[in-house]
Design a protein around this motif. Structure first.
Motif, PDB file in Angstrom:
ATOM      1  N   LEU A   1      10.639  23.177 -49.989  1.00 28.50           N
ATOM      2  CA  LEU A   1       9.234  22.921 -50.820  1.00 28.50           C
ATOM      3  C   LEU A   1       9.054  21.087 -50.566  1.00 28.50           C
ATOM      4  CD1 LEU A   1       7.155  24.080 -52.394  1.00 28.50           C
ATOM      5  CD2 LEU A   1       8.528  24.049 -54.403  1.00 28.50           C
ATOM      6  N   PRO A   2       9.819  20.238 -51.010  1.00 27.41           N
ATOM      7  CA  PRO A   2       9.494  18.945 -50.812  1.00 27.41           C
ATOM      8  C   PRO A   2       8.806  18.432 -49.376  1.00 27.41           C
ATOM      9  CG  PRO A   2      11.567  19.236 -51.899  1.00 27.41           C
ATOM     10  CD  PRO A   2      11.350  20.452 -51.033  1.00 27.41           C
ATOM     11  N   PHE A   3       9.221  18.979 -48.481  1.00 22.58           N
ATOM     12  CA  PHE A   3       8.539  18.788 -47.098  1.00 22.58           C
ATOM     13  C   PHE A   3       7.304  19.155 -46.969  1.00 22.58           C
ATOM     14  CE2 PHE A   3      13.132  18.773 -46.541  1.00 22.58           C
ATOM     15  CZ  PHE A   3      13.429  17.533 -45.789  1.00 22.58           C
TER      16      PHE A   3
ATOM     17  N   MET B   1      -0.055  14.233 -47.521  1.00 26.51           N
ATOM     18  CA  MET B   1      -0.237  13.112 -46.561  1.00 26.51           C
ATOM     19  C   MET B   1      -1.305  13.541 -45.412  1.00 26.51           C
ATOM     20  SD  MET B   1       1.429  10.792 -46.993  1.00 26.51           S
ATOM     21  CE  MET B   1       1.813   9.506 -45.332  1.00 26.51           C
ATOM     22  N   ILE B   2      -1.100  14.764 -45.184  1.00 26.21           N
ATOM     23  CA  ILE B   2      -2.287  15.418 -44.145  1.00 26.21           C
ATOM     24  C   ILE B   2      -3.522  15.396 -44.760  1.00 26.21           C
ATOM     25  CG2 ILE B   2      -2.972  17.507 -42.734  1.00 26.21           C
ATOM     26  CD1 ILE B   2       0.067  17.747 -42.187  1.00 26.21           C
TER      27      ILE B   2
ATOM     28  N   GLY C   1      -9.433  13.424 -39.466  1.00 25.06           N
ATOM     29  CA  GLY C   1      -7.900  13.500 -39.755  1.00 25.06           C
ATOM     30  C   GLY C   1      -7.250  12.657 -38.989  1.00 25.06           C
ATOM     31  N   SER C   2      -7.681  12.220 -37.836  1.00 24.18           N
ATOM     32  CA  SER C   2      -6.994  11.418 -37.033  1.00 24.18           C
ATOM     33  C   SER C   2      -7.795  10.517 -36.244  1.00 24.18           C
ATOM     34  CB  SER C   2      -5.791  11.963 -35.883  1.00 24.18           C
ATOM     35  OG  SER C   2      -6.635  12.917 -35.246  1.00 24.18           O
TER      36      SER C   2
ATOM     37  N   ILE D   1       2.435  10.903 -40.113  1.00 25.10           N
ATOM     38  CA  ILE D   1       3.550  11.078 -41.123  1.00 25.10           C
ATOM     39  C   ILE D   1       3.949  12.163 -41.629  1.00 25.10           C
ATOM     40  CG2 ILE D   1       4.494   9.913 -43.149  1.00 25.10           C
ATOM     41  CD1 ILE D   1       3.288   7.222 -42.313  1.00 25.10           C
ATOM     42  N   GLY D   2       2.481  12.890 -42.124  1.00 19.20           N
ATOM     43  CA  GLY D   2       2.513  14.291 -42.749  1.00 19.20           C
ATOM     44  C   GLY D   2       3.098  15.200 -41.831  1.00 19.20           C
ATOM     45  N   GLY D   3       2.555  15.120 -40.532  1.00 18.40           N
ATOM     46  CA  GLY D   3       3.119  15.984 -39.449  1.00 18.40           C
ATOM     47  C   GLY D   3       4.498  16.049 -39.070  1.00 18.40           C
TER      48      GLY D   3
END
Length: 283
Positions: A9-11, A18-19, A40-41, A52-54
């Motif tokens: 869950l934290p991931f 972040m995404i 988004g990029s 980072i989110g990825g």
């Protein structure tokens, strides 16, 4: 399974937010119409958030499978479970592994990810295999320490890895079949597609069915963002928000049905729901 979900869950939360921030940054800074596929990029700052989110999202399946195995075989099962999740994510399978000796044709081989379903099965397999090794591999008492540190992780990883190369074949086929089924609906009724995707997102609160719908929805974004956005992704997001928001509303309307701790978690769920994190509904 719940052990894997809770540790994962934290991931999901960190990576997902972040995404979302990456899309928000690009939206605020502006993206040309002919580059909306890169939303988004597009800007460097947004791309940093996206990467980072990825990276956090990329650890989701290994962590999930790892802790499913951990719940079965404890610490010795952890590494085998992580390996099972990584193999499920990458789609490695017999006949789908690139190797240099076979020339260009084999170097270009690529597997099909078996997704959450493969990671779930892999976690159970890893835990079971480590338990079997623990039961049947006997060593002198003086080497018991080495058994838990060296032998169980090593043999567990070897066995799990090769079993997953076989398991990934049907699991990837099932995953692909689900995506093809949803793809077939996309060309028909938008309402029916929305009902199916919304139901899939809500039915298991972040489990394999939820993730299959999410992956399908995100896959439609690149092709549709320049034409106004994806109906499929809109349905995915709406369906994914329902469980945590429903829990929040329930804790407000029926306070006497919940403990103080549960009511407090209801407040957390409004943030989770608005952030499109279905797993917030998990007790």
């Amino acid at each position: 399974m719940m052990s894997g979900v809770s540790q994962m869950l934290p991931f999901v939360i960190g990576g997902g937010i972040m995404i979302a921030l990456a899309f928000l940054i690009d939206g605020a800074m502006g993206v040309p119409n002919d580059s909306l596929g890169n939303l988004g990029s597009y800007h460097e700052l947004a791309s940093m958030f996206m990467k980072i989110g990825g990276a956090a999202f990329g650890l989701m399946l290994p962590v999930f499978a790892g802790y499913v195995a951990y719940s079965i075989a404890e610490k010795p099962g952890l590494v085998a479970g992580f390996v099972a999740g990584a193999i499920a994510k990458e789609g490695f399978a017999f006949g789908k592994i690139p190797y240099a000796q076979g020339g260009e044709a084999t170097s270009a081989l690529a597997g099909v990810s078996s997704g959450f379903l493969g990671a779930l099965v892999g976690g159970f397999i890893a835990g079971a295999l480590v338990l079997l090794v623990k039961k049947y591999v006997k060593v002198p008492r003086s080497l018991e320490g080495a058994k838990s540190i060296l032998l169980l992780p090593l043999f567990g990883t070897i066995l799990t890895g090769f079993v997953m190369l076989a398991v990934n074949i049907p699991m990837a086929a099932i995953n692909t079949g689900m995506n093809n089924f949803l793809g077939g609906l996309e060309g028909g009724s938008a309402v029916l597609l929305g009902v199916v995707l919304g139901g899939m997102m809500a039915v298991d609160m972040g489990g394999p069915v939820n993730k299959a719908a999410y992956v399908f929805g995100t896959g439609t974004l690149a092709a549709t963002v320049s034409t106004g956005g994806s109906v499929a992704m809109a349905a995915v997001m709406a369906g994914g928000m329902v469980p945590p928001l429903a829990i929040f509303v329930a804790t407000l309307l029926f306070k006497d049905k919940f403990t103080k701790e549960e009511r407090n978690s209801g407040l957390t769920n409004i943030v989770m729901g608005l952030s499109f994190i279905t797993e917030g509904a998990i007790p």
